[in-house]
Design a protein around this motif. Structure first.
Motif, PDB file in Angstrom:
ATOM      1  N   UNK A 185      30.061  15.429  54.008  1.00  0.00           N
ATOM      2  CA  UNK A 185      29.775  16.080  52.712  1.00  0.00           C
ATOM      3  C   UNK A 185      28.573  17.020  52.788  1.00  0.00           C
ATOM      4  N   UNK A 186      27.543  16.584  53.518  1.00  0.00           N
ATOM      5  CA  UNK A 186      26.356  17.427  53.659  1.00  0.00           C
ATOM      6  C   UNK A 186      26.675  18.687  54.457  1.00  0.00           C
ATOM      7  N   UNK A 187      27.510  18.545  55.502  1.00  0.00           N
ATOM      8  CA  UNK A 187      27.923  19.712  56.292  1.00  0.00           C
ATOM      9  C   UNK A 187      28.665  20.708  55.412  1.00  0.00           C
ATOM     10  N   UNK A 188      29.556  20.198  54.560  1.00  0.00           N
ATOM     11  CA  UNK A 188      30.310  21.076  53.662  1.00  0.00           C
ATOM     12  C   UNK A 188      29.381  21.810  52.705  1.00  0.00           C
ATOM     13  N   UNK A 189      28.416  21.075  52.122  1.00  0.00           N
ATOM     14  CA  UNK A 189      27.464  21.708  51.209  1.00  0.00           C
ATOM     15  C   UNK A 189      26.592  22.733  51.917  1.00  0.00           C
ATOM     16  N   UNK A 190      26.197  22.411  53.153  1.00  0.00           N
ATOM     17  CA  UNK A 190      25.356  23.327  53.929  1.00  0.00           C
ATOM     18  C   UNK A 190      26.123  24.602  54.269  1.00  0.00           C
ATOM     19  N   UNK A 191      27.370  24.462  54.686  1.00  0.00           N
ATOM     20  CA  UNK A 191      28.181  25.635  55.026  1.00  0.00           C
ATOM     21  C   UNK A 191      28.467  26.495  53.794  1.00  0.00           C
ATOM     22  N   UNK A 192      28.641  25.863  52.636  1.00  0.00           N
ATOM     23  CA  UNK A 192      28.906  26.624  51.420  1.00  0.00           C
ATOM     24  C   UNK A 192      27.726  27.498  51.027  1.00  0.00           C
ATOM     25  N   UNK A 193      26.521  27.104  51.415  1.00  0.00           N
ATOM     26  CA  UNK A 193      25.380  27.970  51.124  1.00  0.00           C
ATOM     27  C   UNK A 193      25.499  29.272  51.903  1.00  0.00           C
ATOM     28  N   UNK A 194      25.985  29.194  53.138  1.00  0.00           N
ATOM     29  CA  UNK A 194      26.232  30.419  53.908  1.00  0.00           C
ATOM     30  C   UNK A 194      27.314  31.254  53.234  1.00  0.00           C
ATOM     31  N   UNK A 195      28.351  30.600  52.713  1.00  0.00           N
ATOM     32  CA  UNK A 195      29.402  31.269  51.942  1.00  0.00           C
ATOM     33  C   UNK A 195      28.781  31.994  50.755  1.00  0.00           C
ATOM     34  N   UNK A 196      27.811  31.352  50.098  1.00  0.00           N
ATOM     35  CA  UNK A 196      27.168  31.930  48.913  1.00  0.00           C
ATOM     36  C   UNK A 196      26.312  33.139  49.265  1.00  0.00           C
ATOM     37  N   UNK A 197      25.438  32.988  50.250  1.00  0.00           N
ATOM     38  CA  UNK A 197      24.440  34.023  50.517  1.00  0.00           C
ATOM     39  C   UNK A 197      25.027  35.227  51.247  1.00  0.00           C
ATOM     40  N   UNK A 198      26.134  35.049  51.952  1.00  0.00           N
ATOM     41  CA  UNK A 198      26.720  36.170  52.691  1.00  0.00           C
ATOM     42  C   UNK A 198      27.198  37.276  51.767  1.00  0.00           C
ATOM     43  N   UNK A 199      27.503  36.940  50.522  1.00  0.00           N
ATOM     44  CA  UNK A 199      27.910  37.970  49.571  1.00  0.00           C
ATOM     45  C   UNK A 199      26.801  38.984  49.359  1.00  0.00           C
ATOM     46  N   UNK A 200      25.553  38.518  49.334  1.00  0.00           N
ATOM     47  CA  UNK A 200      24.408  39.420  49.158  1.00  0.00           C
ATOM     48  C   UNK A 200      24.336  40.403  50.317  1.00  0.00           C
ATOM     49  N   UNK A 201      24.395  39.882  51.522  1.00  0.00           N
ATOM     50  CA  UNK A 201      24.256  40.730  52.698  1.00  0.00           C
ATOM     51  C   UNK A 201      25.411  41.715  52.820  1.00  0.00           C
ATOM     52  N   UNK A 202      26.635  41.246  52.534  1.00  0.00           N
ATOM     53  CA  UNK A 202      27.822  42.073  52.717  1.00  0.00           C
ATOM     54  C   UNK A 202      27.959  43.144  51.648  1.00  0.00           C
ATOM     55  N   UNK A 203      27.823  42.748  50.384  1.00  0.00           N
ATOM     56  CA  UNK A 203      28.062  43.673  49.277  1.00  0.00           C
ATOM     57  C   UNK A 203      26.855  44.563  49.002  1.00  0.00           C
TER      58      UNK A 203
END
Length: 440
Positions: free
Chosen positions: A9-27
């Protein structure tokens, strides 16, 4: 079979933060807002790209100064998540405020200030985010989890780009008629979408990932005092750790090259190859799909074969594809066949698309393997401080990339010259990495 120390569960939550922040860098950082600024807000595209480079250079300087200090203080205080939350809130707020930037040179300075502050907070958040990696996984799985995070992040940036395209940039009317088309409202609204995306998908980390244990009796003043003293001692001792120091500098060089490409890739494609917003979005989607697959696909190699071989293969791939992207459309590219893919792209744009996918394939492994190698060589309990030094070296060198790009464009009058400076950074990085010994 359960793996001791691995917390799914912690791995999933940690990876989702990368999912969240990558939008800033990409867009915002690469494919939409940066292009909007240079082509729609600044007085002219070349001046806009030079101003953007100068802003990123100043942001990098601030990150270089703040990251090791904040990392050392966080280590002495024990807890990481409050620091990560603060950086996240600043980055989200800065993204949302970019809605106010209209297509007028009068908004150029406010835009640069907002992006600079948000980018600084965004990069500082990586110091604390990366330091949580050893908390959620044993060392035997550092490479895989790091690769999963990068892969999920690239796919998150991809999905956010698709939403920007479908809901805003190509929709008629945009956002189901809630906004108009005047004053570039659909493009400006992408920054608001990023802010909402970032805020929502960052939440699972704060709910599912355990924080490090907080030592009782450590006040904020004591954490600051001991953190600064510890950082000073660590920096003084770094020359004694020549192998680690060489890795820090080598990784800083290729990370700076990657960051420069992500910062100016959209600008390069828009100005040199004439890609319009819809084409840039499709270009970004293809690159992010390749990058996500590369990060996930190479993740096993990191744990099985080692971080250094993974990094060497990735850097060679970046050098070859990056060099080709500089040459496309010049007389040096005359040997290449003319492409006629069923796409609304010119032949040169089609080559850029294919090479961009090749470049993306090696982006993720180069970043993920560097992060896992840093996690392996960091002393237990000092992960945040060492990731702060990792960020320090990245940003100390990271000032070079954007400023060299801007100087090359200004001095030689072509974006190709700017992009060529990135290849030099990759060559220097791989040369220094070859002298580093990996201890497994």
């Amino acid at each position: 079979m359960a793996v001791p120390g691995l917390k799914p569960p912690a791995v999933a939550g940690w990876c989702l933060y990368d999912w969240a922040m990558s939008a800033f860098n990409t867009v915002i950082g690469t494919f939409v807002f940066s292009v909007y600024f240079t082509k729609g807000v600044a007085e002219n595209p070349d001046q806009g790209s030079a101003d953007w480079a100068f802003m990123l250079g100043l942001s990098g300087l601030a990150i270089a100064l703040l990251s090791p200090v904040l990392g050392a203080i966080a280590d002495r205080g024990g807890r990481i998540k409050p620091w990560l939350a603060t950086c996240t809130v600043i980055a989200v707020a800065g993204s949302a405020l970019l809605w106010l930037v209209k297509p007028d040179p009068a908004y150029a300075l406010p835009a640069l200030l907002l992006v600079g502050i948000a980018s600084t907070a965004f990069e500082l958040s990586n110091v604390f985010y990366n330091a949580l990696l050893p908390v959620i996984t044993p060392r035997s799985h550092l490479g895989r989890v790091s690769g999963w995070g990068w892969g999920v992040g690239y796919l998150g940036g991809l999905v956010c780009l698709v939403l920007c395209l479908v809901l805003l940039l190509q929709a008629d009317p945009p956002l189901f008629g809630l906004i108009g088309k005047e004053e570039a409202q659909p493009v400006r609204a992408t920054s608001v979408l990023v802010a909402i995306w970032y805020a929502i998908f960052a939440l699972p980390l704060f709910l599912l990932v355990p924080d490090r244990t907080h030592e009782a009796g450590v006040t904020a003043a004591r954490a600051v005092r001991e953190g600064l003293a510890g950082l000073g001692a660590t920096l003084k001792a770094m020359p004694k750790h020549a192998n680690t120091l060489r890795f820090l500098i080598a990784s800083a060089l290729w990370r700076d090259g990657i960051n420069t490409i992500t910062a100016f890739g959209g600008i390069y494609a828009g100005i040199v190859f004439g890609m319009v917003e819809a084409q840039l979005i499709l270009f970004a989607i293809a690159l992010n799909v390749a990058a996500g697959l590369g990060a996930i696909g190479f993740a096993w190699a990191d744990d099985k074969l080692g971080a250094k071989p993974t990094l060497l293969v990735s850097l060679v791939g970046l050098i070859i594809t990056g060099t080709c992207m500089v040459l496309v459309g010049t007389s040096w590219w005359g040997w290449a066949p003319v492409l006629s893919l069923p796409l609304d792209f010119t032949p040169d744009q089609q080559w850029l698309l294919l090479l961009g996918m090749g470049l993306g394939l090696f982006f993720g492994p180069a970043q993920a393997a560097a992060r896992s190698m840093m996690a392996r060589i960091s002393p237990p309990g000092l992960e945040t401080e060492f990731f702060g030094i990792y960020a320090l070296t990245g940003r100390a060198v990271g000032v070079i990339g954007p400023l060299a790009y801007g100087a090359a464009v200004t001095g030689l009058g072509t974006q190709r010259a700017g992009m060529a400076t990135v290849i030099v950074l990759f060559l220097l990085g791989i040369a220094l990495l070859s002298t580093v010994t990996e201890r497994r």
